[in-house]
Structure formats: structure tokens, C-alpha cells
Motif scaffolding. Structure first.
Motif, mmCIF file in Angstrom:
data_model
loop_
_atom_site.group_PDB
_atom_site.id
_atom_site.type_symbol
_atom_site.label_atom_id
_atom_site.label_comp_id
_atom_site.label_asym_id
_atom_site.label_seq_id
_atom_site.Cartn_x
_atom_site.Cartn_y
_atom_site.Cartn_z
ATOM 1 N N GLU A 68 10.552 2.120 -5.429
ATOM 2 C CA GLU A 68 11.424 2.920 -6.281
ATOM 3 C C GLU A 68 12.897 2.790 -5.892
ATOM 4 O O GLU A 68 13.787 3.095 -6.687
ATOM 5 N N SER A 69 13.151 2.303 -4.669
ATOM 6 C CA SER A 69 14.530 2.065 -4.242
ATOM 7 C C SER A 69 15.062 0.755 -4.808
ATOM 8 O O SER A 69 16.244 0.445 -4.643
ATOM 9 N N GLY A 70 14.163 -0.030 -5.444
ATOM 10 C CA GLY A 70 14.590 -1.275 -6.066
ATOM 11 C C GLY A 70 14.095 -2.533 -5.390
ATOM 12 O O GLY A 70 14.488 -3.638 -5.774
ATOM 13 N N VAL A 71 13.210 -2.393 -4.387
ATOM 14 C CA VAL A 71 12.663 -3.561 -3.681
ATOM 15 C C VAL A 71 11.204 -3.742 -4.088
ATOM 16 O O VAL A 71 10.343 -2.963 -3.679
ATOM 17 N N PRO A 72 10.872 -4.748 -4.887
ATOM 18 C CA PRO A 72 9.477 -4.956 -5.267
ATOM 19 C C PRO A 72 8.628 -5.354 -4.069
ATOM 20 O O PRO A 72 9.112 -6.006 -3.139
ATOM 21 N N CYS A 73 7.358 -4.941 -4.085
ATOM 22 C CA CYS A 73 6.432 -5.241 -2.993
ATOM 23 C C CYS A 73 5.196 -5.916 -3.567
ATOM 24 O O CYS A 73 4.616 -5.442 -4.556
ATOM 25 N N TYR A 74 4.789 -7.012 -2.938
ATOM 26 C CA TYR A 74 3.651 -7.809 -3.404
ATOM 27 C C TYR A 74 2.612 -7.898 -2.294
ATOM 28 O O TYR A 74 2.952 -7.887 -1.107
ATOM 29 N N PHE A 75 1.350 -8.018 -2.695
ATOM 30 C CA PHE A 75 0.264 -7.993 -1.714
ATOM 31 C C PHE A 75 -0.757 -9.087 -2.000
ATOM 32 O O PHE A 75 -1.219 -9.251 -3.135
ATOM 33 N N ILE A 76 -1.099 -9.842 -0.945
ATOM 34 C CA ILE A 76 -2.221 -10.780 -0.982
ATOM 35 C C ILE A 76 -3.299 -10.235 -0.057
ATOM 36 O O ILE A 76 -3.011 -9.843 1.077
ATOM 37 N N HIS A 77 -4.520 -10.194 -0.514
ATOM 38 C CA HIS A 77 -5.609 -9.626 0.284
ATOM 39 C C HIS A 77 -5.873 -10.430 1.550
ATOM 40 O O HIS A 77 -5.755 -11.653 1.565
ATOM 41 N N GLY A 78 -6.242 -9.710 2.615
ATOM 42 C CA GLY A 78 -6.664 -10.339 3.850
ATOM 43 C C GLY A 78 -8.165 -10.275 4.005
ATOM 44 O O GLY A 78 -8.881 -9.810 3.112
ATOM 45 N N ASN A 79 -8.658 -10.692 5.143
ATOM 46 C CA ASN A 79 -10.100 -10.644 5.373
ATOM 47 C C ASN A 79 -10.571 -9.241 5.751
ATOM 48 O O ASN A 79 -11.771 -8.950 5.701
ATOM 49 N N ARG A 80 -9.634 -8.341 6.127
ATOM 50 C CA ARG A 80 -10.022 -6.971 6.464
ATOM 51 C C ARG A 80 -9.885 -6.029 5.274
ATOM 52 O O ARG A 80 -10.568 -5.006 5.221
ATOM 53 N N ASP A 81 -8.977 -6.323 4.365
ATOM 54 C CA ASP A 81 -8.704 -5.393 3.260
ATOM 55 C C ASP A 81 -8.856 -6.074 1.902
ATOM 56 O O ASP A 81 -8.139 -5.760 0.961
ATOM 57 N N PHE A 82 -9.837 -6.993 1.811
ATOM 58 C CA PHE A 82 -10.018 -7.719 0.546
ATOM 59 C C PHE A 82 -10.553 -6.831 -0.570
ATOM 60 O O PHE A 82 -10.533 -7.231 -1.740
ATOM 61 N N LEU A 83 -11.006 -5.623 -0.234
ATOM 62 C CA LEU A 83 -11.491 -4.703 -1.264
ATOM 63 C C LEU A 83 -10.403 -3.753 -1.774
ATOM 64 O O LEU A 83 -10.672 -2.923 -2.640
ATOM 65 N N LEU A 84 -9.208 -3.883 -1.235
ATOM 66 C CA LEU A 84 -8.111 -3.047 -1.726
ATOM 67 C C LEU A 84 -7.905 -3.335 -3.204
ATOM 68 O O LEU A 84 -7.783 -4.485 -3.615
ATOM 69 N N GLY A 85 -7.882 -2.276 -4.003
ATOM 70 C CA GLY A 85 -7.952 -2.478 -5.447
ATOM 71 C C GLY A 85 -6.784 -1.948 -6.247
ATOM 72 O O GLY A 85 -5.723 -1.590 -5.720
ATOM 73 N N LYS A 86 -6.996 -1.890 -7.548
ATOM 74 C CA LYS A 86 -5.928 -1.547 -8.487
ATOM 75 C C LYS A 86 -5.476 -0.101 -8.346
ATOM 76 O O LYS A 86 -4.310 0.207 -8.586
ATOM 77 N N ARG A 87 -6.379 0.774 -7.930
ATOM 78 C CA ARG A 87 -5.987 2.186 -7.777
ATOM 79 C C ARG A 87 -4.937 2.331 -6.682
ATOM 80 O O ARG A 87 -3.902 2.994 -6.889
ATOM 81 N N PHE A 88 -5.167 1.724 -5.519
ATOM 82 C CA PHE A 88 -4.184 1.809 -4.449
ATOM 83 C C PHE A 88 -2.903 1.083 -4.840
ATOM 84 O O PHE A 88 -1.806 1.528 -4.499
ATOM 85 N N ALA A 89 -3.047 -0.024 -5.556
ATOM 86 C CA ALA A 89 -1.861 -0.751 -6.008
ATOM 87 C C ALA A 89 -1.001 0.136 -6.910
ATOM 88 O O ALA A 89 0.228 0.163 -6.783
ATOM 89 N N ARG A 90 -1.631 0.879 -7.800
ATOM 90 C CA ARG A 90 -0.884 1.792 -8.668
ATOM 91 C C ARG A 90 -0.205 2.887 -7.852
ATOM 92 O O ARG A 90 0.960 3.227 -8.083
ATOM 93 N N GLU A 91 -0.943 3.449 -6.905
ATOM 94 C CA GLU A 91 -0.399 4.559 -6.123
ATOM 95 C C GLU A 91 0.770 4.117 -5.251
ATOM 96 O O GLU A 91 1.707 4.882 -5.018
ATOM 97 N N SER A 92 0.718 2.897 -4.759
ATOM 98 C CA SER A 92 1.759 2.393 -3.867
ATOM 99 C C SER A 92 2.883 1.674 -4.604
ATOM 100 O O SER A 92 3.971 1.478 -4.050
ATOM 101 N N GLY A 93 2.612 1.243 -5.832
ATOM 102 C CA GLY A 93 3.592 0.457 -6.568
ATOM 103 C C GLY A 93 3.566 -1.022 -6.226
ATOM 104 O O GLY A 93 4.402 -1.789 -6.712
#
Length: 240
Positions: A68-93
Motif C-alpha cells: 500500500e506504500s507503493g512497492v509491489p510484492c511478488y511471491f514464488i513458492h518454495g518447497n516449504r510453503d508451496f501450498l500458500l494460496g490465493k487467500r493469503f495472497a489477497r490478505e497480504s497484497g
């Protein structure tokens, strides 16, 4: 300006110093960036976006503040958090990316990835990875009650730790041929990844020209980032 890359923080409640260091990084250095890319294993484990772990909400809120400060954040899944999904992505931006992504940064084509797919000598791990990345199996796992998922994850983690103790360290590093083939497949001369916890800058040949592989360190006792600017690509270690 600069674009920043980090990986392998392995955030968990048992390591509050790492969490505190990451929060300071988000509120400080990251605020000056053009963008922040997290290349997997942000969390030590992830058993579903519905896990009510307070740490997850804290991290999601901090990343959203950065976005929200203007810095976009992007995520590539790792072997520990490959199940991180769209809900967390929405919540975190955060914006979720595929496991391999080519970026055009200040005139450079840069391939980014977590890095575990490059460790082709570890045949046992690659077989396990292929199995757990099957969509039907992930859907089945995420449909289980949370307490059962926690038990399964704990058992799998214990098994992984036991297996890694007896593996040759070289097997768990990247395969040079796999690296060269990946660079050539994407027609790039720069690769940034994490996973191996062996921070370094490696020179090699790919596409008939000099190429470079930049490896992020894990956030065990200090932070690790790669800063890409119009002038350079730097691997930087820093205190929490």
C-alpha cells in the motif's frame, strides 16, 4: 532505484528474531525499492491458508502495508510453503508468480525461481516433489481437518530432516548441467534463486556466453538479499 530479492526466511513462532528482522526490513530497506520479490520458503511450513497462526496474520499485514506504500510484492513458492494460496495472497497484497519467471530489469533479462528444481542429483527429493505437487493430492490434503494436516506435516518434516542428515551435501546442491539448460531454455544470462542456503555468485557459460547465477542466503543469523539496479546485481548480507 532498485529491485530487491529475498528467500528462505523460514518464518516460524520459534524464531522471533528472524520475524523481527523481516518486519524491520519491510519497514526500512524495502520501502525504497521498485519492487520486492520473495523467492520461496518465506515460512518454515504451510499447511493451508485457513491455519489461524497469528504469525501469518502479522506477516500478511506487514506485507500489505509495504504494498500500500507503493512497492509491489511478488511471491514464488518454495518447497516449504508451496501450498500458500490465493487467500493469503489477497490478505497480504502479494502477487503469486509461476515457479520460473523471466523479468526485464533495467535492461537485463533475469530468470528467478526458488531453486529446488535445479537440484536434480537428489533423485529422492525430486520424486517426492513431483508427488506433492499433483493438484489432486493438494486438494485432498487441504480438505483434511487442520489437526490432521498438522500431524502429517510434522511427520513429513521429521522424515525430511532424517533423510537430509545422511545425504551427501553435494547431492543437495544444484546440478551444473540443469542450471545451464535452464538458462538456455529461457535464453537468459542471469539467474537468481534460493533454496540451497549457499549464498554466492557463480560464473558459468550458457547460450555460448558468460552467465551468472546469484544464490540467496537463508535468514538464519543475518539477512540476505540481492539488489538489482541499472548498474549492477549485488548479493548483500545484513544484520537483522
Amino acid at each position: 532505484m532498485a529491485t530487491l530479492f529475498i528467500a528462505d526466511l523460514h518464518l516460524c513462532a520459534e524464531e522471533p528474531a528472524i520475524t523481527a528482522g523481516f518486519l524491520r526490513f519491510l519497514a526500512g530497506e524495502a520501502r525504497q525499492a521498485d519492487a520486492l520479490y520473495i523467492l520461496g520458503d518465506l515460512f518454515e511450513a504451510w499447511i493451508g491458508d485457513d491455519d489461524p497462526n497469528p504469525l501469518h496474520a502479522q506477516i500478511a499485514a506487514a506485507i500489505r502495508t509495504l504494498v500500500e506504500s507503493g512497492v509491489p510484492c511478488y511471491f514464488i513458492h518454495g518447497n516449504r510453503d508451496f501450498l500458500l494460496g490465493k487467500r493469503f495472497a489477497r490478505e497480504s497484497g502479494m502477487q503469486l508468480l509461476p515457479e520460473e519467471k523471466v523479468l526485464n530489469l533495467y535492461g537485463k533479462r533475469v530468470l528467478i525461481m526458488h531453486g529446488d528444481t535445479l537440484c536434480t542429483d537428489d533423485v529422492g527429493y525430486q520424486a517426492f516433489r513431483a508427488k506433492v505437487h499433483q493438484p489432486w493430492l493438494q486438494t485432498l490434503f487441504l480438505a483434511l481437518p487442520l489437526f490432521i494436516r498438522k500431524r502429517i506435516a510434522a511427520k513429513m518434516r521429521a522424515g525430511s530432516q532424517s533423510a537430509n542428515r545422511v545425504k551427501d551435501m553435494a547431492i543437495m546442491d544444484v546440478n551444473p548441467q540443469a542450471v545451464a539448460e535452464t538458462l538456455e531454455r529461457h535464453r537468459v544470462q542471469h539467474l537468481i534463486h534460493g533454496h540451497t542456503h549457499r549464498p554466492a555468485v557463480h560464473g558459468l557459460k550458457a547460450n555460448g556466453e558468460p552467465a551468472f547465477r546469484y544464490v540467496l542466503g537463508a535468514w538464519h543469523t543475518q539477512g540476505s538479499m540481492i539488489k538489482v539496479t541499472a548498474e549492477s546485481i549485488e548479493l548483500i548480507a545484513f544484520a537483522f
